[in-house]
Every structure is written in C-alpha cells, then in structure tokens.
Design an enzyme around this catalytic site. Structure first.
Site, PDB file in Angstrom:
ATOM      1  CD1 TRP A   1     -18.165  57.159 -49.302  1.00 32.18           C
ATOM      2  CD2 TRP A   1     -19.220  57.011 -51.267  1.00 32.18           C
ATOM      3  NE1 TRP A   1     -18.024  55.873 -49.755  1.00 32.18           N
ATOM      4  CE2 TRP A   1     -18.667  55.752 -50.955  1.00 32.18           C
ATOM      5  CE3 TRP A   1     -19.928  57.166 -52.443  1.00 32.18           C
ATOM      6  CZ2 TRP A   1     -18.802  54.651 -51.788  1.00 32.18           C
ATOM      7  CZ3 TRP A   1     -20.077  56.067 -53.283  1.00 32.18           C
ATOM      8  CH2 TRP A   1     -19.510  54.818 -52.952  1.00 32.18           C
TER       9      TRP A   1
ATOM     10  CB  CYS B   1     -16.561  58.460 -43.411  1.00 32.01           C
ATOM     11  SG  CYS B   1     -17.593  58.451 -41.935  1.00 32.01           S
TER      12      CYS B   1
ATOM     13  CE1 TYR C   1     -17.637  48.902 -47.085  1.00 34.90           C
ATOM     14  CE2 TYR C   1     -15.279  48.849 -46.662  1.00 34.90           C
ATOM     15  CZ  TYR C   1     -16.362  49.338 -47.371  1.00 34.90           C
ATOM     16  OH  TYR C   1     -16.153  50.247 -48.353  1.00 34.90           O
TER      17      TYR C   1
ATOM     18  CE1 TYR D   1     -25.359  56.118 -48.516  1.00 36.66           C
ATOM     19  CE2 TYR D   1     -25.198  58.137 -49.806  1.00 36.66           C
ATOM     20  CZ  TYR D   1     -24.607  57.182 -49.001  1.00 36.66           C
ATOM     21  OH  TYR D   1     -23.277  57.273 -48.684  1.00 36.66           O
TER      22      TYR D   1
ATOM     23  CG  ASP E   1     -30.035  49.685 -50.478  1.00 39.56           C
ATOM     24  OD1 ASP E   1     -28.904  50.095 -50.154  1.00 39.56           O
ATOM     25  OD2 ASP E   1     -30.542  48.654 -50.011  1.00 39.56           O
TER      26      ASP E   1
ATOM     27  CB  CYS F   1     -25.001  29.664 -55.687  1.00 39.68           C
ATOM     28  SG  CYS F   1     -24.804  31.358 -55.091  1.00 39.68           S
TER      29      CYS F   1
ATOM     30  CG  HIS G   1     -20.656  30.919 -54.383  1.00 43.47           C
ATOM     31  ND1 HIS G   1     -21.526  30.722 -55.438  1.00 43.47           N
ATOM     32  CD2 HIS G   1     -19.989  29.741 -54.228  1.00 43.47           C
ATOM     33  CE1 HIS G   1     -21.381  29.481 -55.906  1.00 43.47           C
ATOM     34  NE2 HIS G   1     -20.466  28.877 -55.179  1.00 43.47           N
TER      35      HIS G   1
END
Length: 849
Positions: A207, A217, A221, A259, A262, A333, A809
């Site tokens: 980025w 970077c 995740y 950022y 967010d 949901c 979900h």
C-alpha cells in the site's frame, strides 16, 4: 355512485396528503406481517398513513374512528424462463464475484414483479371507490382524494429506506480527506512495478500512503495470510490517513483505504494524487487481487460458508409453527439468527406471544413505534406458522415441483427500524456482531419491563468475583449481573499443533497448495481458562495501603434458567489489529457447571478493609459546565450537549483508529486520567462487555436541570414512547425537558437518574402506584435472578462465517423436538450435520432434575 360521493364528502376533512417527513407505511401492517401481496391486501389509513392487514383494519377503525383507507393489492407476475436455464426449472447457480446480496454478481436473491391494484375503501361498510369512480365526483372530492392517493403511492415507504433484500458491500463513500488531502513535496517517485515494503521487503499486498508516498505492507488476515501491518503502524505514527493498494490501480480506479475512517473509500481526486508521486493511472494494469476478491477467496478457502450452511447436502425444507424463515433486510442475518433463538425461550413466548391480543388492544396510537407491540408482532410471526409457507417458484406456474427451502417468511422491517433507532450501528445496513445485538436487545427488554414479568431474567445471573491480596491473604468479594459467559480460546492448548505448524511453514514458503488447518481446541481447555485464577499485578490493597499482586477468581453466584456462552473468536493481536480465530471446539450437548458454584466468604477468612483507593488522577484543568440555553450564571451544574471534558485528543484518536466507538474511547481516557494509551487500552479491554460501553460519557456529579422551559412543547410521540416503557407521564416530561426533547438522550437520562425519580411513582403503563392494580409492592432491592442446578443441555447455537463480525453471514441451528433445524434467513431445513464445533454463540437450557 352519488351515495358513495356523499360518504366521501363526509370523511373528506380526515383525508390528508402526505407531507415531507410523514411516515407512510404502505408495505407492511403495523400489527402483523400482512402486505399488499398478502391475501386481502393492505389498507393504508388516509389520515395517519399507517397500514393494516384485513384482519386488523376493522379493529383500528373501531378504535380510532378513521374511515378512509387506500386499499393496495399486488399479484405476482409470471417470470419468463431464463435462457441459460439448466432445464430443471432453476437457472444454474453462479459463484458470487461481489460482496453483495440481490445484485448482479452477488449472492442471488430473486426479485419479484407485481401487478398492482389501488382503490379507496370506506369503513365500516367497505364501500369501494376506484380512480374511474372519482372522475364522476365533485371537483373538491376528486381533487383531495386523488392528491392523497397519488401522494401515498409516490411517497417512499418507511421500509424502502431499508433496501430490503439488496445490499452491496462494495459501495464506498467519498473519503472526507480526499478533497483537501495535503501531499508532501518530498520528491518521491514510485516506479510502475517492483514494489516492496520499506520495512520488511514483502512484495505483495503493498500500500502506498497518499500523503508521503511510503510503500508498506497491509494487514495480516486472521488465517495468517496478508501483510505485516506496517502500513497501519505508519498511519499510527504519522496520522497520514489514506493509502492505495498498488497492483489494483487501473484507469477505472483502485482500492483506497482510509485508516482514519476505518473503511474502504472513494477518492475522486485519485488520478491527481497518484500523479503527485509519478504514477499515471491511465497506463496502469491490475496485477493483484482487490480486497473484495481476497475476502471471497478467504471465505472459500477456509470453508466455513459451506460447512456452516451445510451446503454439501440437499436439505429437507421444513414448514409449520415455529419454523418460519426471516427475510434478509440487506444485511440483517445477525438479527434474524438471534431473534429466532430468543423466541424458542418460553419466557419470551409467554411475555409477548401469549399476550398478543392484550398488547395490541393496549398499543398506543402509533403501534409502529411501540417496543412491546413490535416484539409481540415478531414473535407471533415466527411462532404461529401463518407465514411458514413455500415461496412461489417463478418457474413453476402450476405448483407441481417439490417445495424449495425458501419461504415466504417474514420481513422484520419495523422491528429492525425500532430497535436500531438512534444506535450508531444497528440503525445501519452494515453487518453487526450477533453478541452485541443480543445484549442491545436484552437491554431494551430490561428498559421496557420495569414491572411485571421480564423475559430477560431467563438469561440473567450473578457473578461472584473473589480477589485475594497475596501480601495480606485478605479477600474481597463483589457481585455483578451478567447475561453471557464469554469463553476464552486458549490457542496454546490445540491438540493438532504439528499439523498447524506444518501448514504455517508451507504458507511461509509460498506453497499455494498448503491446506488450511483449523486449530482443534478441547472445550475442557476453554472452561479451564475461564475458571483458573487471574493474576492482578497492579492491585491496590486496602490492607497494605499500596499496590501489590492479587488473584481474582470468578464463579457463578447463581445459575440462570438459560445459559448463553460466547466463544471469544474475535480478538486482537499483539499489535491491536482485530482478527478472528479459526478454531474447532468440541462443544458438548450437556454441561454440568456445578463445580463453578460460588461459595462466598470462607470460615476464618478475613476481608479486605473497605477503604477507598487513592483518588483517580484527573485532568489539570477543572471541568465545568458550558452555559448555553440550558443554564444560568447561578447554576452551571447542568451540562449542555456541547460539554467536552478536557481529554487527550491524540489518545482518543488512536483508540478510535483501532475501531472502538468514540464514546468508549472518551470514557477510557477520562477514567484513566489522561495517563496515556496503555492505561486507556487496558480500561477498554476491561470494559468492552459493559452494557453501556458505547454510551455517551456521563460525568460524575452531573445533576439534572430544567432542560427546556415549561413553555416549550414536548413531542407527544416521545412522551408516549417513554410512558410505554413503564414510566409516568411526569417522569417522561422531566426526562425530555432535561434533554432538549431528544428521545434517545431522554431514555438514557431517565435510566441514569432513577434515584432522583424515587419520589415519583413508577409502574407499567405509566400509571401511578395508586392506580396500578391496587398499588403493588415495590420490587425487592437488587437485581432479580433465577437460580437452580448448574446442569444444562444445548438447544441452539448461532454460527458466523467470514473474517470479522462486521462482514460475512450468520445462521442459527435450533433443536426442535429432538431434530436440529437450520435457520438460514428464509431457508428453514432439517439439519443433517449441525456444525456444533464452529459456533459463535451457544444457548443451553437447564435440565430438569
């Protein structure tokens, strides 16, 4: 026709034309889930614009005297067979390429086409007037009625704003920083390829900060892939807010992340901002996957979606009482799953569904704004079975094919709008945390059941915390009320450590075929982590008058009838970046917590002296009220809405950047006396589960004041809403006057000033104690809890798919008559392999001895 014209003339003064701001309920009955598509259609009052199904319109007329209604009916049109159909009556399923629902490329939701019929109906005789009939009537009648009809049909219905069955997770808003972004003239020029992180040399997920051109970077995740968070850390150090993902830049745009906000955002000046660092947007080609593509890929790789939804098998649809599906209102949901489970609990059934006729009879003039009415409506809709019918198959005109899992079901539009009103998150169409919604709803139930039966008591229990000073060996006992057991996940207790390490090694070596291995955590290890003593290193001991080490042990002071367990899958890494733990836990069908029963003070055990700790460090500048139209020079005890205590803005900003609510960040800084980010973060982590975690900061000692002047008119609707929560009209008036007639603030005010209101009578329905059932005795002091044996059986669980609570979900599985049933929005089917090891919220009920 002349007779009908005379009738219309007699009610003409009650027929209104909708004005801007009027709520027009033309899609759903205020008291049931009838709609224009239902049998009998929908009757919209031409005075109040409330909608009623055929079973309730006569009752509303008898109660209010309103006679003129616009009757709307819709009939589904036949759909043409899709050219790409597989020949089975259903078009082939396509894999989603967008994080969206009901949009091309997203998750498929069939959209219906309808023929609409509209006419005026006059009660009680149900005389009908069509548009053609109006043409023969006097001008004054024709004009007023035609304008009202046209206004109702043209107005946006209240539910329209909820974007039913359509949501696009990729719709991005313009960043507030884009228009005036200040870029540094530092001579940095970025080459068209060959990018590396300037800290760790990573060559993927790079980025570029649009302020200074730094190449760093992205985030890591939850499955271990991604970057090393260096772009995020750079923002925290510099405050430079926006970055673009290199490799996603094309002439059409790029992934831009703020950022500060967010969120993924739009930058309308992106070509100009890129050109500043030598990048010609028109010549760039896509070389990396976008964040959307990565999200979909992660979901597919991890396999949660298929397992939790039981996608690998053909599930048998189920219909009938207690088996009603709920439509997804764009991204609801989380709400659907929680409410399906709650109305399996007898306390909620008895409070709202068994009394639905009484609740409807006592509903205020606008039942769409009444909590009790809308909860009862939802509960009846779920349990009655009236709406648990197969959704019509567009490709099957004769109803000859086997029923699909989809149901007609119910769309909880009014309920969602009411429980989310004024809430920063639940009022939106964004995905939310099911646990947070459960606590939010329980809080609303508590506020609306101040006398009489309270169904949330089914989950309420007392927690005993025993703290032992290690220096003096004296103990301190405290009790608190809770509704959910939060179960930690000790990752170091995984039973398949070697497999996890091997998969991690292959990922680090760039092996794209490395399998995703899910950590296997024993449930017993989670319970041990919950019950083991916690070491407190900075405990203020009143026995030794200094900070020392203590141990804290948590036990159950009471066992509730129904126990909710949350698996703490969502946590923070060492760098405070949110992540989700991908774990499988062997959650048992039966549970015995008897060994965790609190014992209270032990024989011969000494208690810590009741001495206050040192005063909290407070800001150097004394906080005073800001005088506005609320105060006067003699009395500044009433704080105006503009009041802002002296807080360290940089610390508040850092906490907000980590994703915490603004008010929680302000409280963290205030209650830690501006002593820095570490102390504030510790406060946040200790108070994240507080019911008022995100509520506005209320300063100690802030007293009530007159608020608005007596001459100012208060909203009757706001007064009725507060009275329906169990307060008197005088109390509601005082609360609204103290908060400038703002309903949400008034509700918060009244619950934070209960002691001030003790001299004022409180009872259900807003009556005084003398009027209410002969003056019932005041409730006993302290919270009411039910208690019994600590043995339980599992009856439901809510599961989450996705990388965080803010996306993905939710579905729920509920045990009905010894058969597990999966509720996946409108799909209700018999469960073949309930994924009990992947749940997020587990619901147990006490086993009768």
């Amino acid at each position: 026709m002349a007779e009908v014209g005379e009738v219309l003339m007699s009610v003409l003064s009650t027929i209104r034309v909708p004005k801007p701001g009027d709520r027009v309920h033309k899609d759903e009955c205020a008291l049931s889930f009838s709609s224009p598509e239902s049998e009998g259609g929908l009757y919209v009052c031409m005075n109040t614009f409330l909608g009623f199904g055929s079973q309730y319109v006569d009752r509303y007329h008898a109660r209010t005297g309103q006679r003129a209604y616009l009757h709307i009916t819709r009939i589904r049109k036949a759909k043409k067979e899709d050219d790409n159909s597989s020949g089975s009556g259903h078009p082939p399923k396509k894999k989603p390429t967008r994080l969206a629902i009901g949009i091309e490329g997203g998750f498929d939701v069939e959209q219906e086409l309808y023929e609409e019929d509209v006419k005026v109906v006059i009660l009680p005789d149900r005389q009908e007037v069509t548009s053609e009939d109006l043409a023969t009537m006097p001008d004054v009648v024709r004009e007023r009625v035609s304008l009202s009809m046209a206004g109702i049909m043209a107005a946006d219905s209240v539910s329209h704003a909820l974007q039913v069955q359509q949501w696009d997770g990729e719709v991005r808003q313009e960043s507030r920083h884009a228009a005036d972004l200040k870029q540094l003239d530092n001579g940095v020029k970025i080459p068209p390829s060959g990018w590396r992180c300037e800290v760790c040399d990573l060559q993927e997920n790079i980025w570029m900060n649009l302020v200074d051109g730094k190449l760093l970077c992205g985030r890591r995740y939850f499955d271990g892939s991604g970057g090393n968070n260096h772009a995020l850390l750079h923002f925290r150090e510099t405050g430079y807010p926006i970055a673009v993902k290199l490799g996603t830049i094309t002439p059409d745009g790029a992934d831009v992340y703020s950022y500060d906000e967010d969120d993924m955002v739009l930058d309308s000046k992106l070509p100009e901002h890129l050109a500043h660092f030598g990048i010609n947007m028109m010549t760039m080609e896509k070389t990396e996957r976008t964040m959307t593509e990565l999200e979909i890929a992660v979901n597919q790789r991890v396999g949660e979606w298929e397992v939790i939804q039981e996608s690998g098998t053909t599930l048998r649809p189920m219909f009938g009482a207690g088996l009603t599906g709920m439509k997804n209102l764009g991204n609801s949901c989380y709400l659907n799953s929680v409410m399906q489970v709650l109305f399996t609990v007898p306390d909620f059934q008895n409070k709202y569904v068994s009394n639905i006729d009484k609740i409807i009879d006592e509903a205020p003039s606008d039942p769409t704004q009444d909590f009790k009415t809308q909860v009862a409506k939802l509960g009846y809709g779920l349990l009655s079975g009236e709406y648990s019918k197969p959704a019509p198959d567009p490709a099957d005109e004769n109803g000859a094919s086997e029923p699909r899992g989809d149901q007609i079901g119910i769309a909880p539009r009014m309920f969602k709008a009411l429980v989310g009103r004024g809430h920063a998150e639940f009022s939106t169409n964004r995905q939310q945390d099911a646990q947070e919604f459960l606590l939010h709803f329980i809080n609303m139930v508590e506020r609306n059941c101040r006398s009489g039966s309270n169904p949330s008591e089914a989950f309420r229990f007392l927690v005993e915390e025993r703290i032992v000073c290690q220096q003096s060996q004296k103990a301190k006992y405290t009790q608190r009320v809770d509704y959910i057991v939060q179960l930690p996940v000790p990752m170091d207790q995984a039973t398949n450590t070697e497999e996890l390490q091997e998969a991690e090694r292959r990922r680090e070596e760039g092996d794209s075929s490395a399998p995703t291995v899910r950590a296997q955590i024993p449930f017993t290890a989670c319970m041990a982590a919950l019950s083991e003593p916690e070491i407190l290193t900075d405990f203020w001991s009143s026995a030794v008058q200094s900070k020392t080490t203590a141990t804290k042990t948590t036990r159950f002071a009471s066992f509730p009838d129904h126990l909710v367990i949350q698996i703490k899958k969502f946590t923070f890494g060492l760098d405070w970046v949110p992540k989700k733990l991908d774990v499988s836990i062997d959650v048992p069908d039966t549970l015995d917590l008897s060994a965790l029963r609190a014992t209270g003070q032990q024989p011969g055990e000494e208690l810590l002296p009741e001495v206050a700790p040192p005063p909290l460090m407070t800001p150097d500048v004394e906080v005073k009220g800001i005088l506005g139209f609320h105060g006067n020079e003699e009395d500044d005890s009433l704080y105006s809405p503009l009041l802002s205590p002296v807080l360290d803005d940089s610390t508040v900003s850092q906490l907000c950047e980590m994703g915490f609510p603004l008010e929680a960040c302000r409280k963290a800084v205030y209650y830690t006396g501006n002593t820095g980010i570490d102390a504030a973060m510790n406060w946040i982590m200790s108070h994240m589960d507080d019911p008022d975690f995100a509520a506005p900061l209320v300063l100690p000692g802030c007293s009530s004041g007159p608020g608005t002047t007596p001459t100012e008119s208060l909203s009757e609707e706001h007064l009725a809403t507060i009275v329906s929560m169990g307060f008197s009209r005088d109390q509601a008036t005082k609360a609204l006057r103290a908060t400038s007639n703002v309903l949400e603030r008034a509700v918060d005010w009244i619950f934070s000033h209960l002691d001030d209101l003790e001299s004022m009578d409180v009872s259900e329905g807003g009556r005084s104690a003398a009027e209410s059932e002969g003056g019932r005795d005041p409730p006993p002091p302290g919270p009411r809890v039910k208690d019994g044996a600590g043995k339980y059986e599992l009856f439901a669980f809510v599961s989450h798919m996705g990388t965080s609570t803010m996306c993905g979900h939710y579905v729920c599985h509920i045990k009905k008559d010894q058969q597990w049933v999966i509720f996946n929005d409108q799909k209700v089917c018999a469960s073949e392999k309930p994924p009990k090891d992947l749940g997020y919220l587990y619901f147990y009920r006490r086993v009768a001895e």
